[in-house]
Write a protein that holds these residues in place. Structure first.
Motif, short mmCIF file in Angstrom:
data_model
loop_
_atom_site.label_atom_id
_atom_site.label_comp_id
_atom_site.label_asym_id
_atom_site.label_seq_id
_atom_site.Cartn_x
_atom_site.Cartn_y
_atom_site.Cartn_z
N ASN A 1 0.84 -1.21 0.00
CA ASN A 1 0.00 0.00 0.00
C ASN A 1 0.87 1.25 0.00
N ALA A 2 1.89 1.25 0.89
CA ALA A 2 2.74 2.43 1.01
C ALA A 2 3.38 2.75 -0.35
N LEU A 3 3.85 1.71 -1.06
CA LEU A 3 4.47 1.95 -2.37
C LEU A 3 3.43 2.39 -3.39
N LYS A 4 2.23 1.74 -3.29
CA LYS A 4 1.18 2.03 -4.27
C LYS A 4 0.71 3.47 -4.16
N TYR A 5 0.60 3.97 -2.92
CA TYR A 5 0.02 5.30 -2.73
C TYR A 5 1.10 6.37 -2.50
N TYR B 1 -13.51 -1.59 1.21
CA TYR B 1 -13.55 -0.12 1.20
C TYR B 1 -12.31 0.45 0.51
N ARG B 2 -12.55 1.35 -0.43
CA ARG B 2 -11.43 2.02 -1.11
C ARG B 2 -11.69 3.51 -1.11
N VAL B 3 -10.64 4.28 -0.91
CA VAL B 3 -10.82 5.73 -1.00
C VAL B 3 -10.87 6.08 -2.47
N GLN C 1 -6.46 11.24 -6.48
CA GLN C 1 -5.14 10.64 -6.25
C GLN C 1 -5.16 9.11 -6.34
N THR C 2 -6.26 8.50 -5.93
CA THR C 2 -6.27 7.04 -5.85
C THR C 2 -7.00 6.38 -7.01
N ASN C 3 -7.63 7.22 -7.86
CA ASN C 3 -8.48 6.67 -8.92
C ASN C 3 -7.78 5.69 -9.85
N GLN D 1 -4.90 0.28 -8.63
CA GLN D 1 -5.75 -0.90 -8.65
C GLN D 1 -5.81 -1.52 -7.27
N GLY D 2 -6.90 -2.17 -6.99
CA GLY D 2 -7.02 -2.83 -5.69
C GLY D 2 -8.46 -3.20 -5.47
N LEU D 3 -8.65 -4.05 -4.45
CA LEU D 3 -10.00 -4.51 -4.17
C LEU D 3 -10.53 -3.99 -2.83
N GLY D 4 -9.68 -3.28 -2.09
CA GLY D 4 -10.10 -2.82 -0.77
C GLY D 4 -10.13 -3.95 0.23
N LEU D 5 -9.30 -4.97 0.02
CA LEU D 5 -9.29 -6.11 0.94
C LEU D 5 -8.04 -6.15 1.80
N GLY D 6 -6.95 -5.48 1.31
CA GLY D 6 -5.66 -5.59 1.98
C GLY D 6 -5.72 -5.19 3.44
N LEU D 7 -6.29 -4.02 3.73
CA LEU D 7 -6.28 -3.55 5.12
C LEU D 7 -7.25 -4.34 6.00
N SER D 8 -8.36 -4.85 5.41
CA SER D 8 -9.24 -5.67 6.26
C SER D 8 -8.49 -6.91 6.68
N GLY E 1 1.24 12.28 3.63
CA GLY E 1 1.63 10.89 3.85
C GLY E 1 0.87 10.22 4.97
N SER E 2 1.19 8.94 5.17
CA SER E 2 0.46 8.16 6.18
C SER E 2 1.46 7.37 7.01
N ARG E 3 1.03 7.07 8.25
CA ARG E 3 1.85 6.20 9.08
C ARG E 3 0.92 5.17 9.73
P1 ADP Z 1 -6.63 -1.44 -1.76
O1 ADP Z 1 -6.68 -2.73 -2.45
O2 ADP Z 1 -7.55 -0.45 -2.36
O3 ADP Z 1 -5.27 -0.91 -1.56
P2 ADP Z 1 -6.69 -1.66 1.11
O4 ADP Z 1 -7.68 -2.34 1.97
O5 ADP Z 1 -5.30 -2.14 1.20
O6 ADP Z 1 -7.27 -1.75 -0.35
O7 ADP Z 1 -6.72 -0.13 1.44
C1 ADP Z 1 -7.94 0.55 1.57
C2 ADP Z 1 -7.80 1.99 1.15
O8 ADP Z 1 -7.00 2.69 2.09
C3 ADP Z 1 -7.11 2.14 -0.16
O9 ADP Z 1 -8.04 2.12 -1.22
C4 ADP Z 1 -6.44 3.48 -0.04
O10 ADP Z 1 -7.27 4.48 -0.48
C5 ADP Z 1 -6.19 3.65 1.44
N1 ADP Z 1 -4.78 3.43 1.79
C6 ADP Z 1 -4.24 2.33 2.32
N2 ADP Z 1 -2.94 2.48 2.57
C7 ADP Z 1 -2.62 3.74 2.18
C8 ADP Z 1 -1.43 4.54 2.18
N3 ADP Z 1 -0.27 4.06 2.63
N4 ADP Z 1 -1.52 5.79 1.71
C9 ADP Z 1 -2.68 6.31 1.26
N5 ADP Z 1 -3.85 5.61 1.25
C10 ADP Z 1 -3.81 4.35 1.69
#
Ligand code: ADP
Length: 502
Positions: free
Chosen positions: A389-393, A437-439, A443-445, A448-455, A477-479
């Motif tokens: 995620n950190a690399l992707k965003y 859930y995806r933001v 910036q994030t449009n 790619q992703g399914l919104g499953l990683g963080l769950s 940024g995020s921490r």
């Molecule tokens: P995704 O597959 O969309 O990455 P995640 O469940 O991993 O799904 O993350 C959910 C949402 O949280 C992402 O769609 C993204 O918008 C936001 N997100 C997660 N990690 C970061 C990050 N390091 N920086 C910015 N946004 C993040």
């Protein structure tokens, strides 16, 4: 947001389905009627008793007075009663006449010397009864009835004759008027009682109807809600009572439902999109190979590309499967004693190449020796998800830093993944750990992703009794901070605090 002001008659009248006798309104009314019936009957009986006692007291007082007067007029001379009244005073003669209406005089042996006709009808006392009363220290008052059932209050005791001999003397007065008054009150009261209870019932019915109206409203609204109609809200009554709380809770529930439905809809779109892209690619590659490829190398290239896309497809399906297994409790953790610093260093190594490709600087500060009881595969998966995620965003030229160190709170290890990427808006933060859930913003449009990683990350953290929190600022940024419980012997090489910087 649409407010519901009217509801369908069938929903307004749930009794049609639940049965009239089982309806809440009927049961409330019944309790109300029962309560009022008991209360009104109780009040009636209490009034009846009070009335009776009051009238008996009055009669008793009058009888006492008559008893005193009679003793003044009655003289016993030579064993014979003599009533002394002034013959010239007609009033006195009348009084004496009245006093003698219900009376008896007997000697010590029970021989009746004189008695009135009415007393005869009441019943002459037996010599034993006379003996008993003469032996009492005080006169006795009791109630007796004549042959026709008319009640009399009688006071019986003794009077002294001219030689000081005691004589049995009893005097009475009718208390039929008292009995009639009490009976009339009772009859009238219990005649109007059914009417009172009926009115109470009507009132109860109306009140119960009013009280459960919002409940019917909730039921009617609930019936109208379908997957495509989740914007309905029940208007509050602003009474701030339990029903308003219920309405609030219901409205919040529909909001949550609506969000879940939106997520599921969005998820279907995302999954179709995610699956369609590699599928289209595979199809294209196979078609090109079929129609245009001539040499074995061209076939091989097409197959290699198709295989890569198949691998992508499998990883999506794997992620979905894994999450559903985790959430349904089928995924059992294999916990061992792990050096978190070491595990994180391995994962960071794997991400160096993708980070370089994206021109993002990936660094780590890892203190070895921080031990935790954890499932290695899941912990690696958790770190991978956070790192990817950190690399992707994080856009080109950005920085990602990972660290493992002691938490300020005793007994905890802290793992942090920090980036200076796009960040997460505050309103999205509470939801990012939700499934699918995806933001969605500029910036994030394109990511790619399914919104499953963080769950999945959140599931792994809680399966290890840990906690996760995120601090983020859009554009800065995020921490992500993960806290895991340390294994009992906290640090293996506590004497030499070594730090690895990757
Ligand atoms: P995704 O597959 O969309 O990455 P995640 O469940 O991993 O799904 O993350 C959910 C949402 O949280 C992402 O769609 C993204 O918008 C936001 N997100 C997660 N990690 C970061 C990050 N390091 N920086 C910015 N946004 C993040």
């Amino acid at each position: 947001m649409r407010s519901l002001r009217r509801w369908k008659p069938e929903a307004q009248n749930p009794t049609s389905r639940t049965g009239f006798l089982r309806s809440l309104r009927f049961r409330l009314t019944l309790s109300y009627v029962l309560f009022f019936s008991v209360l009104l009957i109780g009040i009636g009986l209490l009034f009846q008793k009070t009335l009776q006692l009051g009238m008996d007291d009055d009669s008793r007082a009058a009888l006492e007075e008559e008893w005193g007067a009679a003793k003044g007029y009655l003289h016993i001379e030579g064993g014979k009663p003599v009533w002394i009244a002034d013959p010239t005073d007609p009033e006195e003669a009348y009084i004496v006449e009245r006093l003698r209406h219900v009376y008896i005089l007997a000697d010590y042996n029970g021989k009746v010397l004189e008695h009135s006709q009415t007393y005869d009808s009441i019943g002459i006392d037996s010599p034993q009864e006379i003996g008993r009363i003469l032996n009492l220290p005080m006169p006795e008052i009791h109630v007796r009835r004549d042959a026709e059932g008319v009640p009399y209050m009688i006071k019986a005791g003794y009077v002294r004759g001219d030689k000081g001999h005691p004589y049995f003397f009893a005097l009475g007065r009718s208390i039929q008027g008292n009995e009639r008054t009490v009976a009339n009150f009772t009859k009238n009261y219990f005649l109007i009682l059914p009417g009172l209870i009926f009115v109470a019932g009507l009132l109860g019915w109306a009140l119960a109807g009013r009280a459960i109206r919002p409940l019917n409203l909730v039921a009617a609204t609930a019936q109208e809600i379908t997957g495509s109609n989740l914007s309905l809200r029940i208007p509050r009554r602003n009474a701030n009572d339990e029903l308003d709380n219920l309405i609030d809770a219901f409205n919040r529930m529909t909001v949550r439902l609506s969000e879940s439905f939106d997520q599921i809809r969005q998820f279907s779109t995302d999954v179709s999109h995610e699956l369609r892209t590699p599928l289209t690619a595979i199809r294209g590659q196979l078609e090109v190979a079929l129609f245009t490829a001539e040499k074995p190398d061209q076939f091989r290239d097409a197959m290699v590309n198709a295989l890569e896309d198949v691998e992508k497809l499998s990883s999506i399906v794997r992620a979905l499967l894994l999450l559903s297994q985790a959430e349904s409790g089928q995924l059992v953790l294999q916990k061992t004693r792990l050096d978190l610093g070491e595990v994180v260093a391995d994962v960071v190594d794997q991400f160096q190449i993708p980070a370089d490709e994206k021109n993002v600087k990936l660094t780590a500060t890892l203190e070895p020796g921080w031990m935790a009881n954890a499932d290695r595969t899941q912990v690696e998966r958790m770190i991978s998800n956070l790192l990817s995620n950190a690399l992707k965003y994080t856009p080109k030229g950005g920085k990602v830093h990972v660290s493992v160190h002691r938490d300020p709170e005793e007994g905890w290890i802290r793992l942090e993944v920090e980036d200076n990427g796009v960040g997460i808006p505050a309103e999205n933060l509470p939801h990012i750990f939700d499934r699918f859930y995806r933001v969605r913003n500029a910036q994030t449009n394109y990511t790619q992703g399914l919104g499953l990683g963080l769950s999945f990350v959140s599931w792994i953290v809680s399966a290890h009794d840990g906690a996760i929190q995120v601090e983020s600022k859009p554009g800065a940024g995020s921490r992500f901070i993960v806290r895991l419980p340390a294994a009992m012997a906290l640090r293996e090489s506590a004497s030499e605090p070594a730090t690895t910087t990757v």
